[in-house]
Scaffold this active site. Structure first.
Site, mmCIF file in Angstrom:
data_model
loop_
_atom_site.group_PDB
_atom_site.id
_atom_site.type_symbol
_atom_site.label_atom_id
_atom_site.label_comp_id
_atom_site.label_asym_id
_atom_site.label_seq_id
_atom_site.Cartn_x
_atom_site.Cartn_y
_atom_site.Cartn_z
ATOM 1 N N SER A 75 -2.458 15.282 -27.172
ATOM 2 C CA SER A 75 -1.373 14.474 -27.724
ATOM 3 C C SER A 75 -1.458 14.520 -29.237
ATOM 4 O O SER A 75 -2.530 14.312 -29.810
ATOM 5 C CB SER A 75 -1.487 13.031 -27.228
ATOM 6 O OG SER A 75 -0.550 12.193 -27.860
ATOM 7 N N CYS A 76 -0.328 14.779 -29.901
ATOM 8 C CA CYS A 76 -0.346 14.947 -31.359
ATOM 9 C C CYS A 76 0.679 14.029 -32.011
ATOM 10 O O CYS A 76 0.797 12.864 -31.654
ATOM 11 C CB CYS A 76 -0.102 16.404 -31.700
ATOM 12 S SG CYS A 76 1.445 17.075 -31.036
ATOM 13 N N SER A 77 1.427 14.550 -32.978
ATOM 14 C CA SER A 77 2.460 13.758 -33.648
ATOM 15 C C SER A 77 3.779 13.798 -32.892
ATOM 16 O O SER A 77 4.371 12.762 -32.582
ATOM 17 C CB SER A 77 2.687 14.269 -35.079
ATOM 18 O OG SER A 77 1.562 14.041 -35.885
ATOM 19 N N SER A 97 3.996 12.209 -27.374
ATOM 20 C CA SER A 97 2.947 12.093 -28.387
ATOM 21 C C SER A 97 3.084 10.809 -29.214
ATOM 22 O O SER A 97 3.634 9.814 -28.749
ATOM 23 C CB SER A 97 2.926 13.346 -29.251
ATOM 24 O OG SER A 97 2.323 14.419 -28.547
ATOM 25 N N TRP A 98 2.557 10.836 -30.452
ATOM 26 C CA TRP A 98 2.493 9.596 -31.217
ATOM 27 C C TRP A 98 3.875 9.080 -31.594
ATOM 28 O O TRP A 98 4.073 7.875 -31.786
ATOM 29 C CB TRP A 98 1.641 9.785 -32.470
ATOM 30 C CG TRP A 98 1.161 8.478 -33.007
ATOM 31 C CD1 TRP A 98 1.518 7.881 -34.179
ATOM 32 C CD2 TRP A 98 0.247 7.578 -32.368
ATOM 33 N NE1 TRP A 98 0.895 6.668 -34.311
ATOM 34 C CE2 TRP A 98 0.103 6.455 -33.218
ATOM 35 C CE3 TRP A 98 -0.454 7.602 -31.161
ATOM 36 C CZ2 TRP A 98 -0.714 5.374 -32.901
ATOM 37 C CZ3 TRP A 98 -1.275 6.532 -30.841
ATOM 38 C CH2 TRP A 98 -1.398 5.433 -31.702
#
Length: 318
Positions: A269-271, A298-299
């Site tokens: 999971s990233c941006s 994600s975020w």
């Protein structure tokens, strides 16, 4: 078989049940779609060299996608046969959230307009730091049902340093591409809620350290999913060419130092769901980790849910 014996056996419940199942199979199986038995067979995403391009360039079933975001870069020069489709074209707003992947119908139209069919082999490349665009499109191709996908290691700059490029545009017919959705490659927000803190589950966050620690005020809430391991995506790449992978032995050491167990259920999971695609491809396809998935929201999505826990500061390795 004697008719009287057959009729006598027919009156027995077990024999009758077995006979009913036999005839049901004969009737129902031919009616089932073929996909019920071959749904989403394993895809293969590989990082390939310019030598691979030379060996495969004459394959009429190979399509090449140049996913650089500035069209003049493509017009100035590209791999022979490459079609330019910016990686930004694959995402847009959905239900108020920015940069979400388009629905399957629109993704199918993009791939069809790029000359792909469901049987195509596809090579994807970008340039500079945009290796993430190449891995993102490779992920979307797998997500959409394609099986034979390659990313050009070193990107356009690495290729051009030792090979001829062209300004000629390719000629091809727009094919038919039907997305065969593969949900096994991703998790939803509801899945994430159930998986946080669960034994045998590891979240990997490939964002820069400051974003991971919550030190930059970008989202509604800043920080990371509790328990996540921070492995910035750039640590997988060559220092001189951020589009070229380090050796797999170097990458394995990075993962070992972060105590990543290959047997775990790994969620990246990233941006915005883009950075995560690099580590997804490397862990799943190059290193063969058995269960790696992407949290696409994600975020961007997670941080907007004010009832979900947020951790700040450095990761806590256990």
């Amino acid at each position: 078989m004697d008719l009287r014996y057959f009729l006598a056996r027919l009156k027995k419940p077990k024999f009758f049940t077995a006979l009913a199942v036999f005839f049901a199979v004969l009737v129902i199986v031919p009616l089932l779609p073929f996909s019920a038995f071959s749904a989403n067979p394993r895809a293969n995403i590989q990082f390939v060299s310019s030598n691979w391009v030379a060996k495969n360039s004459q394959d009429p079933n190979l399509r090449i996608l140049d996913v650089r975001n500035f069209p003049l870069d493509y017009i100035e020069g590209h791999l022979a046969g490459a079609v330019n489709i910016a990686d930004t074209a694959f995402r847009g707003p959905r239900e108020g959230l920015p940069v979400q992947y388009w629905n399957n119908q629109k993704l199918g139209q993009i791939f069809a307009n790029s000359g792909l069919t469901n049987n195509s082999r596809v090579l994807v490349y970008s340039d500079g730091r945009d290796v993430l665009g190449a891995t993102m499109v490779a992920y979307l191709l797998e997500r959409s049902g394609l099986k034979d996908i390659a990313v050009l290691d070193g990107g356009y700059t690495g290729y051009k340093a030792a090979n001829d490029v062209t300004k000629e545009f390719p000629k091809y017919s727009v094919g038919k591409f039907t997305v065969r959705d593969n949900p096994s490659v991703r998790v939803s927000l509801d899945d994430v809620k159930k998986l946080i803190g669960k034994p045998g589950v590891t979240f990997i966050d490939p964002r820069p350290e400051k974003l991971f620690r919550g030190e930059e005020n970008i989202w509604i809430r800043n920080g990371h999913i509790p328990g996540a391991r921070n492995i910035p995506w750039v640590t997988f790449m060559d220092a001189q060419n951020p589009h070229k992978l380090k050796s797999l032995d170097e990458i394995k050491k990075i993962l070992t130092d972060k105590k990543i167990d290959p047997k775990n259920d790994i969620i990246v999971s990233c941006s915005t769901g883009r950075e995560a695609t690099l580590q997804y491809v490397v862990l799943k396809h190059l290193l063969g980790y058995p269960k790696v998935r992407i949290y696409e929201g994600s975020w961007t999505e997670y941080s907007a849910q004010k009832d979900l826990p947020v951790a700040t500061g450095d990761e806590k390795l256990t």
